[in-house]
Design an enzyme around this catalytic site. Structure first.
Site, PDB file in Angstrom:
ATOM      1  N   HIS A  61       0.848  -1.194   0.000  1.00 20.45           N
ATOM      2  CA  HIS A  61       0.000   0.000   0.000  1.00 20.45           C
ATOM      3  C   HIS A  61       0.882   1.241   0.000  1.00 20.45           C
ATOM      4  O   HIS A  61       0.710   2.126  -0.817  1.00 20.45           O
ATOM      5  CB  HIS A  61      -0.950   0.002   1.201  1.00 20.45           C
ATOM      6  CG  HIS A  61      -1.959   1.107   1.154  1.00 20.45           C
ATOM      7  ND1 HIS A  61      -3.083   1.149   1.951  1.00 20.45           N
ATOM      8  CD2 HIS A  61      -2.028   2.236   0.396  1.00 20.45           C
ATOM      9  CE1 HIS A  61      -3.789   2.238   1.686  1.00 20.45           C
ATOM     10  NE2 HIS A  61      -3.155   2.922   0.755  1.00 20.45           N
ATOM     11  N   GLU A 115       0.829   7.935  -3.819  1.00 20.64           N
ATOM     12  CA  GLU A 115       1.718   7.542  -2.724  1.00 20.64           C
ATOM     13  C   GLU A 115       2.963   8.413  -2.677  1.00 20.64           C
ATOM     14  O   GLU A 115       3.417   8.802  -1.598  1.00 20.64           O
ATOM     15  CB  GLU A 115       2.094   6.058  -2.853  1.00 20.64           C
ATOM     16  CG  GLU A 115       0.941   5.110  -2.596  1.00 20.64           C
ATOM     17  CD  GLU A 115       0.323   5.284  -1.216  1.00 20.64           C
ATOM     18  OE1 GLU A 115       1.074   5.327  -0.231  1.00 20.64           O
ATOM     19  OE2 GLU A 115      -0.920   5.395  -1.132  1.00 20.64           O
ATOM     20  N   HIS A 119       2.960  10.969   0.425  1.00 19.66           N
ATOM     21  CA  HIS A 119       3.853  10.439   1.454  1.00 19.66           C
ATOM     22  C   HIS A 119       5.338  10.540   1.096  1.00 19.66           C
ATOM     23  O   HIS A 119       6.150  10.970   1.911  1.00 19.66           O
ATOM     24  CB  HIS A 119       3.499   8.973   1.728  1.00 19.66           C
ATOM     25  CG  HIS A 119       2.100   8.763   2.181  1.00 19.66           C
ATOM     26  ND1 HIS A 119       1.655   9.139   3.432  1.00 19.66           N
ATOM     27  CD2 HIS A 119       1.031   8.203   1.547  1.00 19.66           C
ATOM     28  CE1 HIS A 119       0.369   8.819   3.558  1.00 19.66           C
ATOM     29  NE2 HIS A 119      -0.033   8.258   2.435  1.00 19.66           N
TER      30      HIS A 119
END
Length: 226
Positions: A61, A115, A119
């Site tokens: 993930h 992502e 992040h």
């Protein structure tokens, strides 16, 4: 001349301190893997990527910078968006290990974009874009969650297993306590959804989690087949 030298030196020191502060602007990473059957077996359902049905294994993930107080930074550098060309040598492996199951069916690029931009940009003082994705792929191989569970007799066959047995199997294999996230299937059963492991700020080594996310599972949870 001496005055100009002093000013230049001061600017260099300030720049160094600025970079040092940025590099320390998070305390650890959550490395999160999800079980594809549990993503799909919900009322929301799923769509396989254009490359076809993923393997029956935990998929990545993300790798998420976090603080010890439970908060986390996000979207730290809008000036450095995802660039697929920077990770061209990793694409084939990412399609296998980091597939998107969201609808509509896709090539997973939007997932990786999200992502990185949410992040990854918050750790780019430590990991550039290529290193961020390569490091995450290496962590997937190092942790081998499915192998750890199978070695303990916990297999994805639709049966229910003790939450504590699942945690222990992973801890025995990797040496650190995981955090388990559950979701609910279409019949209302609690099922194994995501595994959280903690990683040091270099992205190299697993560590004990300074803090766990919120949420809870039942004492017995389903491990659905895929």
């Amino acid at each position: 001349m001496k005055s100009n030298y002093s000013i230049l030196l001061s600017l260099l020191i300030l720049q160094y301190l600025s970079l040092l502060c940025v590099s320390q602007d998070f305390d650890f990473f959550y490395f999160v893997q999800q079980w594809p059957a549990s993503f799909c077996d919900t009322k929301k359902s799923c769509c396989y990527p254009k490359t076809g049905k993923p393997e029956a294994d935990f998929g990545i993930h993300g790798l998420w910078p976090n603080y010890k107080d439970g908060k986390y930074p996000s979207n730290c550098d809008p000036d450095h968006p995802f660039n697929q060309a920077e990770i061209s040598d990793l694409i084939r492996n990412m399609q296998k290990e980091w597939p998107s199951l969201s609808c509509p069916s896709s090539d997973s690029v939007q997932f990786w974009t999200h992502e990185w931009e949410k992040h990854g940009t918050c750790s780019e003082s430590v990991l550039d874009q290529h290193s961020y994705f390569e490091t995450t792929l290496n962590l997937k191989e190092k942790s081998n969650i499915l192998g750890a569970l199978k070695s303990a007799g916990i297999v994805p066959n639709g049966k229910f297993y003790s939450l504590e047995d699942i945690k222990k199997a992973i801890q025995d294999a990797i040496g650190y306590v995981p955090w388990i996230e559950c979701n609910v299937d279409t019949s209302g059963n609690s099922q194994l959804y995501q595994i959280y492991l903690c990683v040091d700020t270099s992205g190299s080594d697993l560590i004990e989690c300074p803090v766990f996310p919120r949420g809870k599972c039942g004492s017995e949870i389903e491990f659905p087949s895929f």
